[in-house]
Design an enzyme around this catalytic site. Structure first.
Site, PDB file in Angstrom:
ATOM      1  N   ARG A  55      -2.835  -4.523   6.317  1.00 22.19           N
ATOM      2  CA  ARG A  55      -2.881  -5.978   6.137  1.00 22.19           C
ATOM      3  C   ARG A  55      -1.952  -6.483   5.047  1.00 22.19           C
ATOM      4  O   ARG A  55      -1.219  -7.448   5.232  1.00 22.19           O
ATOM      5  CB  ARG A  55      -4.296  -6.437   5.770  1.00 22.19           C
ATOM      6  CG  ARG A  55      -5.197  -6.682   6.931  1.00 22.19           C
ATOM      7  CD  ARG A  55      -6.612  -6.352   6.545  1.00 22.19           C
ATOM      8  NE  ARG A  55      -6.693  -4.934   6.267  1.00 22.19           N
ATOM      9  CZ  ARG A  55      -6.930  -4.019   7.192  1.00 22.19           C
ATOM     10  NH1 ARG A  55      -7.204  -4.369   8.403  1.00 22.19           N
ATOM     11  NH2 ARG A  55      -6.936  -2.734   6.896  1.00 22.19           N
ATOM     12  N   THR A  56      -2.038  -5.861   3.880  1.00 20.55           N
ATOM     13  CA  THR A  56      -1.309  -6.423   2.736  1.00 20.55           C
ATOM     14  C   THR A  56       0.191  -6.405   3.012  1.00 20.55           C
ATOM     15  O   THR A  56       0.873  -7.415   2.884  1.00 20.55           O
ATOM     16  CB  THR A  56      -1.656  -5.650   1.446  1.00 20.55           C
ATOM     17  OG1 THR A  56      -3.079  -5.666   1.294  1.00 20.55           O
ATOM     18  CG2 THR A  56      -1.026  -6.295   0.231  1.00 20.55           C
ATOM     19  N   LYS A  84      12.258  12.632  -3.956  1.00 21.58           N
ATOM     20  CA  LYS A  84      13.153  13.517  -4.724  1.00 21.58           C
ATOM     21  C   LYS A  84      12.817  13.510  -6.205  1.00 21.58           C
ATOM     22  O   LYS A  84      13.544  14.070  -7.017  1.00 21.58           O
ATOM     23  CB  LYS A  84      14.607  13.065  -4.555  1.00 21.58           C
ATOM     24  CG  LYS A  84      15.083  12.996  -3.125  1.00 21.58           C
ATOM     25  CD  LYS A  84      16.526  12.493  -3.099  1.00 21.58           C
ATOM     26  CE  LYS A  84      16.975  12.163  -1.686  1.00 21.58           C
ATOM     27  NZ  LYS A  84      18.210  11.380  -1.682  1.00 21.58           N
ATOM     28  N   ARG A 105       2.691  -1.783  -4.374  1.00 23.31           N
ATOM     29  CA  ARG A 105       1.373  -1.132  -4.365  1.00 23.31           C
ATOM     30  C   ARG A 105       1.556   0.288  -4.883  1.00 23.31           C
ATOM     31  O   ARG A 105       2.441   1.026  -4.415  1.00 23.31           O
ATOM     32  CB  ARG A 105       0.784  -1.104  -2.957  1.00 23.31           C
ATOM     33  CG  ARG A 105      -0.476  -0.258  -2.871  1.00 23.31           C
ATOM     34  CD  ARG A 105      -1.208  -0.391  -1.559  1.00 23.31           C
ATOM     35  NE  ARG A 105      -1.905  -1.656  -1.480  1.00 23.31           N
ATOM     36  CZ  ARG A 105      -2.759  -1.974  -0.494  1.00 23.31           C
ATOM     37  NH1 ARG A 105      -2.999  -1.107   0.464  1.00 23.31           N
ATOM     38  NH2 ARG A 105      -3.369  -3.141  -0.482  1.00 23.31           N
ATOM     39  N   HIS A 133      -6.248  -6.225  -7.459  1.00 23.63           N
ATOM     40  CA  HIS A 133      -5.546  -6.588  -6.221  1.00 23.63           C
ATOM     41  C   HIS A 133      -5.591  -8.121  -6.158  1.00 23.63           C
ATOM     42  O   HIS A 133      -6.313  -8.704  -5.374  1.00 23.63           O
ATOM     43  CB  HIS A 133      -6.287  -5.953  -5.035  1.00 23.63           C
ATOM     44  CG  HIS A 133      -5.561  -5.980  -3.730  1.00 23.63           C
ATOM     45  ND1 HIS A 133      -4.437  -6.736  -3.499  1.00 23.63           N
ATOM     46  CD2 HIS A 133      -5.830  -5.357  -2.549  1.00 23.63           C
ATOM     47  CE1 HIS A 133      -4.042  -6.549  -2.241  1.00 23.63           C
ATOM     48  NE2 HIS A 133      -4.870  -5.718  -1.647  1.00 23.63           N
TER      49      HIS A 133
HETATM   50  C1  NCD Z   1      -8.110  -2.926   0.264  1.00 20.68           C
HETATM   51  C2  NCD Z   1      -7.280  -2.200  -0.747  1.00 20.68           C
HETATM   52  O1  NCD Z   1      -6.197  -1.656  -0.418  1.00 20.68           O
HETATM   53  O2  NCD Z   1      -7.685  -2.209  -1.891  1.00 20.68           O
HETATM   54  N1  NCD Z   1      -7.443  -3.229   1.446  1.00 20.68           N
HETATM   55  C3  NCD Z   1      -6.730  -4.413   1.525  1.00 20.68           C
HETATM   56  O3  NCD Z   1      -5.762  -4.615   0.830  1.00 20.68           O
HETATM   57  N2  NCD Z   1      -7.178  -5.334   2.384  1.00 20.68           N
HETATM   58  C4  NCD Z   1      -9.463  -2.375   0.469  1.00 20.68           C
HETATM   59  C5  NCD Z   1      -9.640  -0.927   0.810  1.00 20.68           C
HETATM   60  O4  NCD Z   1      -8.697  -0.154   0.920  1.00 20.68           O
HETATM   61  O5  NCD Z   1     -10.805  -0.550   0.960  1.00 20.68           O
END
Ligand code: NCD
Length: 306
Positions: A55-56, A84, A105, A133
């Site tokens: 999703r993100t 590397k 991320r 997040h």
């Molecule tokens: C979450 C995350 O990556 O923290 N997912 C997201 O971004 N919607 C939640 C998860 O991984 O459980």
């Protein structure tokens, strides 16, 4: 309101007025004519993902493209020079030459803050280990606003992995900006919210901790379920002991308010049975759609499109 070229690292860097402005902007986008989405043409977003994401990453990419911009990046560090041995700092210093903002991320807490120290372009934190997040919290608030018409005054339950779940940390801070929110934190003893989060919010809102969902469910306006973050347990046998501890099914929801909304950042594992998807409570797929709109608002503001 100044969002232009700003880093988005932690929810704690934002005021109530700023969060409301983001929600207002997202709401305006939701009602906008799609053909007018060209404000970011000639700009490029970099997506640098060191952890899995559906999703993100995809919603940031779609948001950038829908605003007329372009995207480059990787979702699998094995395909980049990280394989590397290149450091995060070097990766950021190289990628920033090619793009106008970076969505990052990374499994380490503090990673987004560190990247922002090295970069001269905006860094958007798309998950820094178990820490935060922030853009998920913005979209979670937008979901609550759209589905309940307000945020202040609501009773919200956060369920599941409150220790390692970064989305709940950011959402907890975000909810504490609003008036008269009652927060029920529901988790097994081992997964209670971190002290640093609890201590930050305890004087700003009514907050109480529970182990059993049934003890608070009838009071809730919003129930936010989360996945137990298996990958973040230092000892997998600890995970094995508590996996599957919560399951929301039709039976569970019999005691819920008629207009309870059930949210989840997704992915779900076994916290919510698929039979619940058809109920009026389930808003988690809509939440993913609101995520696209909120990320359009974020990118539009940060990159100076609106
Ligand atoms: C979450 C995350 O990556 O923290 N997912 C997201 O971004 N919607 C939640 C998860 O991984 O459980």
């Amino acid at each position: 309101m100044n969002f232009k070229y700003r880093d988005i690292i932690s929810i704690k860097d934002f005021s109530r007025e700023e969060v409301d402005y983001l929600i207002k902007t997202a709401d305006r986008i939701a009602s906008m004519d799609k053909r007018r989405y060209t404000v970011l043409s000639s700009q490029i977003l970099g997506t640098v993902f060191f952890e899995p994401s559906t999703r993100t990453r995809l919603s940031f990419e779609a948001a950038m493209r829908r605003l007329g911009g372009d995207v480059i990046g990787f979702g699998e560090p094995g395909m980049s020079s990280v394989k590397k041995g290149e450091t995060l700092a070097d990766t950021i210093r190289v990628v920033e030459n090619y793009v106008d903002a970076i969505v990052l991320r990374h499994p380490l807490e503090g990673s987004a803050r560190m990247a922002a120290d090295f970069a001269s372009i905006p860094i958007i934190n798309a998950g820094s280990g178990a820490e935060e997040h922030p853009t998920q919290a913005f979209l979670d608030l937008f979901t609550i606003f759209k589905e309940k018409g307000k945020i202040s005054g609501l009773t919200v339950g956060l369920l599941g992995d409150l220790r390692y779940g970064r989305t709940v940390h950011s959402l907890t801070y975000a909810l504490s900006l609003y008036d008269d929110v009652t927060l029920y934190l529901i988790s097994p003893e081992e997964l209670k919210i971190r002290k640093e989060v609890f201590n930050t919010i305890k004087n700003k809102m009514k907050v109480q901790e529970f182990v059993k969902l049934e003890d608070v469910l009838p009071k809730l306006d919003v129930l936010y379920a989360t996945r137990i973050q298996k990958e973040r347990f230092p000892d997998i046998s600890e995970y094995e002991k508590i996996k599957g501890i919560y399951n929301i099914n039709l039976e569970t929801l019999k005691n819920a308010k008629e207009d309870l909304i059930l949210m989840h950042p997704l992915p779900r594992v076994d916290e919510i049975s698929p039979e619940v998807d058809q109920t009026r409570h389930a808003v988690y797929f809509k939440q993913a759609k609101y995520g696209l709109i909120m990320r359009m608002a974020i990118l539009g503001l940060v990159l100076g499109g609106f």
